[in-house]
Structures are given as C-alpha cells and as structure tokens.
Design an enzyme around this catalytic site. Structure first.
Site, PDB file in Angstrom:
ATOM      1  N   SER A   8       0.852  -1.183   0.000  1.00 18.16           N
ATOM      2  CA  SER A   8       0.000   0.000   0.000  1.00 18.16           C
ATOM      3  C   SER A   8       0.894   1.242   0.000  1.00 18.16           C
ATOM      4  O   SER A   8       1.695   1.426  -0.908  1.00 18.16           O
ATOM      5  CB  SER A   8      -0.941  -0.038   1.207  1.00 18.16           C
ATOM      6  OG  SER A   8      -1.948   0.936   1.087  1.00 18.16           O
ATOM      7  N   HIS A  36      -8.066  -5.043  -0.897  1.00 22.30           N
ATOM      8  CA  HIS A  36      -6.763  -4.455  -0.576  1.00 22.30           C
ATOM      9  C   HIS A  36      -5.912  -5.394   0.260  1.00 22.30           C
ATOM     10  O   HIS A  36      -4.692  -5.227   0.331  1.00 22.30           O
ATOM     11  CB  HIS A  36      -6.967  -3.127   0.167  1.00 22.30           C
ATOM     12  CG  HIS A  36      -5.746  -2.278   0.230  1.00 22.30           C
ATOM     13  ND1 HIS A  36      -5.043  -1.901  -0.889  1.00 22.30           N
ATOM     14  CD2 HIS A  36      -5.089  -1.727   1.289  1.00 22.30           C
ATOM     15  CE1 HIS A  36      -4.012  -1.147  -0.536  1.00 22.30           C
ATOM     16  NE2 HIS A  36      -4.012  -1.026   0.784  1.00 22.30           N
TER      17      HIS A  36
END
Length: 610
Positions: free
Chosen positions: A469, A584
């Site tokens: 991320s 994610h």
C-alpha cells in the site's frame, strides 16, 4: 525453476459495490439504525464514501428515513455512531486528518426524508438543527468516555496566549460544560521526545493508556479523583510480571556499548542478548523488547482488562486481569497461549538507530541469528527490510510466525524500520514526512539500508525491501531512486503513479498526506516520489515482484499493472502477480494468503541467495 503466477479457479462474482458505507444500531432496543450508503446522484464523496447519514426506524426503507447529516461535496464523507453510554455522535472528515464533530441529543430535531435529495444537491455541510458542535481544533480526535470528552491533539492548541497544549497531548473535559462553552481542560498525557500516545481503553473507573517508549509499548493507568474528571488524576504503571513471566525481566547486554542518540535526543535500545562486539548503534540496550496491549472487557460494568503480550520470537499470550482502585493489576489469569510456529532458538532481537540525511536518528528492529566469523565480526546474510512510513501508522513488535518459518529459519535477517511518516513518536514524527517533506521518509529508509550494510549485517546484493500500500510506494521509490542499495524489491498493492492516484478509487482522500498533483507547484515535489515517473531508459533496476488484486477497492490495480508493463518494456526483471479476489488485503482465503506469502519470501530468497 522460474516463479510462475498463480491463476485461481474462476468463481461467481458478486456485483461490484461503489459505496464504503455502514449500518449500526442507534438504540439498545434494536428499533433504529444509523445508515450511510450510496443513495444515488451526489451521495458519494470524491473518495467514494457516503456523504449522508440517515436514521431508520424498524419497518422503514432508506428513502423514508430521517436525515441527520450531509457532508460537504468535497469532504471525504459523513459518519455517525452511538457510544457505549447511549449518546449519538455525527462527524464529517473534510480531509484525512481533520474532522467536525457534533453531539445529537436524544429527541433533538432532525430533517425529514423529503430534505435528503435537496441536501445532497448542495455543496455545503448540513447537520441536524438539534445537533451540538464540539468546538475543538479540526485536526483533533475526540472520543467520548463516561461523561467526558477525551481530546487527542495532532497540532498545538493555543487556547489563550499563555496556554498552549502541545501536539500529541491527551486532554479531558466534561461533556456538558464543554458544550456550554466552559473549556475546563485537564491534561492526561503530554508527549516527550521518546514517548508518544499509541491508544487507550476505558474501564468503569480507569483510563488505560498504551504508550510507545522508543517504539516499545508500555501501559499506564489513570484514575480520576472525581467523576467529572476535573480534579487530579492518579497515575500508576501496573506490574505485568504475571502476564509476561520471564520475558518481563530486563536483558543484560553482553558487552558495553556507547549509547546512540534517539530520535528525540534520548538514548537508543536493544532487546535480546546483543552480539559480543560493542555496537554504538544500539538503542537503550538491556531492556526487554515486548509488546503489551489492553482492552476493556466491559467498560460499563467493571475494571477487567483483556491483555495480550508477544515479542518478535514469542507467540501471543491472552490473559484477563482486573484493575484495583489504585490502578494495580490483580488476579491476572493466562487464558490461552498461541503455539510457536518456528524455531526461535538462537534468534537475537536488537534495536538500533540509523542517521538520516538531515541528521535525524531513525530506529529499527533487527531480528535474526547472527553469523560471525572467527574474529567475532558479523557475516552478511540475506536480509529483508520492511517499512511503511505514512498515515501516522506505527510499526511495533509482533510475533512473526510466517516470517520466522519462511525467512528466519533459513538463515535470513528481518528488519523493521520506524521511519518518519509513521506515528512512532507522535504527530510530529508523522508531519515531518508530509507532502513537500515526503523525501524525508525515503531518506530515512535508505539510511537504514545503508546502516545495515555498514554494520556488516548484509550487502546491497543481499538486501531486499518489502512494503504494501503506502509501503508499496516506499519500496517503489527505493527501486527507482536507490537501486544501488538493494538486490530485490517486494512491492504489494502499491501506489506507484502519483500523477493519477487521487483520481483512482479512494485516492482523493489521501491528498492531505501526499499533496494534489493537479496543482503544478505541488506536482513538482510529488513527481520526485512517483516511481512510475522516475523510471529511466538505460538504467538497470533490481528484480521486483509486483502483487495486486483485481478487486482492490482502495488502491487501484492500475498502479501495479502500468508499472509492470513499463518496466518490462524497459527490459527489466519483473515478476507480476494479480489475484482476482481479496480486495486491498490481496487474498480472500487462507490458501490464497499462504500462496502469496510463499511467493514473496521465495522470490526474495532466490534473488538474494541464488
């Protein structure tokens, strides 16, 4: 044998959802709920979060519900919750680090369902007429507890010219008096150069703070003398020996070492037995490197706490205990201890500091079995350096079951860097790496990489960096700006194209962290940490593993896709894996997680040790 991408079996897909909404109870009887969702045109913010909160009664549909709050069109979104004491709170986030908060008293007037579309068509915030605004700095975070407001400051708060509360402080104020305009504030915590507030939990009679002391957690129990919290509070550091056992005892270093200055000018730390040779980079040698956390069992009824403890080599232990009137922890009972997942014999854990380009001392943890030559000097080994450096997220001490089995048991060394941009030293540590100062985050990480080489822990060819991320952006910058320092890069669900990030999925909500690339002046500094734009023809980059998910609803997979495409066109060594599920988090099943983690560690090991 080459690494091949895994292609999961085809599965039936659910229709995609655009909204990141919520549904939560609004009363104890289960007759009403608070709802935020995609209500149609204009109801989502640029970041994809709902702009409107409604309260539904049993039997109603969303279109019949009363309207409590509508966020401004350019805010990140609107939220609401009911606290444990039965109060309803409404809030908006103008950006990632600011909020506006209101208390909605029981029976206060609200808007009817007929007003919903009209409010969404407007550009301004509209809140229920009976709501009471909480007048604190926009960057502060407010948590209700008992009849108090607990106020965490991200920036200095100048209440009067001679009264300034520093960033990182925790303050308390009686709710009713504060809303009436009487700002009687009690200071519960003030940060020091080495200590910051990580979090807190509330029991029936105590407030338990979790503090980070040079990146290592400790607990402090605060007890108000009066129910209104205005009078003096007592403080107590509870004894944790019953929870930690032998691990709580300080570790005596095996050789003296000159203390290194810590980030705030304090001395720096170690954990388990240190190598025989003195190492001036050790940070506060001799203390035990452990993680302890506490959460209330039932804050309305008693003072019991759920307690967990772990270390990099010790599995998590769960216990329960009760705080006495003096804040001491009594009757600690260990309920469960997780099994060991790897052989930790001979693994040494130490904490060190590296020096960044501007002279800032940057801590990092080092975990592994030291390899020494006949003279006692360290021999380099494959090393995996992990970092994040953003959004005030602190990287602490945690048990490493998978890393231990897949990396440490093979003779590798694992390193966790506590670089700026994180929250390890409070809001100032985070702000030091925002926007125009973002370069400091990457300089800190590069400083740790250099320090590992200088200390003989590894070599550039044997050093891999890993992050996901925002951490994927971090290692993407290492790939493109510092390719000479690393031998491989593991880049997971990353941001890489910083020219377009704010137009993709939730990216608009991160402009407070990175800046607005549509502003030409800001793009000038953003471009310097946009890995996609830093790639240069004719330059050789270290091998990279790019991992993403087709269903990632936070960081668009286009970041990894376009980076892989361009690097392959430049003739670079790229391994690319895109899972069709998982969001994610990259995976939706344990089997997928196991595959991807095996892929990451195997990729790094083959590239470094091959």
């Amino acid at each position: 044998m080459p690494l091949r991408p895994h292609r999961p079996r085809r599965r039936r897909r659910l229709p995609p959802r655009r909204s990141k909404g919520f549904l939560t109870w609004a009363d104890d009887a289960g007759e009403t709920v608070l709802l935020a969702d995609d209500f149609g045109t204009g109801s989502l913010s640029p970041a994809g979060y709902p702009r409107q909160v409604r309260r539904l009664r049993r039997g109603q549909g969303p279109q019949e519900a009363e309207v409590l709050l509508t966020a401004a069109a350019d805010d990140d979104g609107a939220w609401a919750y009911r606290d444990r004491w039965g109060r309803t709170w409404l809030l908006t986030h103008p950006d990632f680090y600011t909020e506006e908060l209101w208390l909605l008293p029981d029976g206060a007037p609200t808007f009817s369902a007929a007003d919903a579309d009209r409010h969404l068509a407007g550009a301004d915030t509209v809140v229920a007429p009976g709501a009471l605004h909480v007048d604190v700095p926009a960057s502060a975070t407010v948590t209700p507890a008992w009849d108090l407001l607990l106020i965490e400051l991200r920036e200095d708060w100048e209440v009067t010219t001679d009264c300034i509360y520093p960033a990182g402080s925790l303050l308390a104020a009686p709710i009713d008096a504060f809303l009436d305009g009487a700002h009687r504030l009690t200071v519960l915590f003030t940060p020091t150069p080495a200590t910051s507030l990580s979090g807190f939990t509330v029991t029936a009679h105590h407030l338990v703070l979790t503090l980070l002391d040079d990146c290592v957690t400790t607990l402090e129990v605060l007890t108000p003398a009066d129910p209104d919290g205005v009078g003096p509070w007592s403080r107590h550091r509870p004894r944790l020996g019953a929870l930690l056992g032998d691990a709580a005892a300080p570790v005596a270093p095996q050789a003296p070492s000159a203390p290194a200055a810590a980030p705030g000018g304090l001395t720096a730390s170690a954990g388990s037995p240190s190598p025989a040779a003195a190492d001036p980079t050790l940070l506060r040698p001799g203390r035990a490197l452990l993680n302890v956390s506490a959460s209330a069992v039932d804050p309305l009824e008693d003072d019991r706490l759920w307690l967990t403890s772990s270390s990099f080599t010790r599995p998590t232990t769960l216990a329960v205990g009760e705080l006495g009137p003096d804040g001491e922890l009594d009757g600690v009972e260990v309920l469960r201890a997780a099994p060991a997942r790897f052989d930790a014999r001979g693994v040494v854990v130490t904490q060190h500091v590296a020096v960044s380009d501007d002279g800032t001392r940057v801590p990092y943890f080092q975990i592994g079995r030291p390899r020494l030559d006949d003279a006692g000097s360290p021999l380099p080994s494959p090393t995996l350096l992990y970092g994040y450096g953003g959004f005030e997220v602190s990287l602490g001490i945690n048990y490493l079951p998978i890393t231990g089995r897949a990396w440490l048991e093979r003779g590798g060394t694992y390193v966790v860097a506590n670089i700026r941009g994180g929250g390890e030293y409070g809001p100032a540590w985070h702000r030091a790496g925002l926007k125009r100062n973002r370069h400091r985050v990457y300089e800190d990480f590069a400083a740790v990489a250099r320090a590992l080489v200088e200390r003989g822990v590894t070599t550039p060819r044997q050093l891999a960096v890993q992050g996901g991320s925002n951490g994927g952006l971090l290692v993407g910058v290492m790939l493109t700006r510092y390719p000479q320092l690393v031998g491989a890069v593991v880049c997971e669900v990353p941001l890489l194209d910083m020219r377009r990030y704010h137009h993709l999925l939730a990216g608009a909500s991160w402009e407070a962290e990175y800046g607005d690339p549509d502003d030409p002046e800001q793009w000038e500094f953003i471009r310097e940490f946009s890995p996609f734009h830093l790639l240069q023809p004719g330059r050789t980059y270290p091998p990279v593993l790019l991992i993403t998910s087709t269903r990632d609803d936070r960081v668009h997979p286009a970041h990894a896709r376009t980076m892989a495409y361009r690097m392959l066109a430049l003739g670079q060594d790229v391994t690319y894996f895109e899972n069709s599920e998982g969001g994610h988090g990259r995976a939706s099943t344990n089997a997928q997680r196991a595959y991807m983690q095996a892929l990451e560690y195997e990729f790094a090991w083959r590239r470094l040790a091959g």
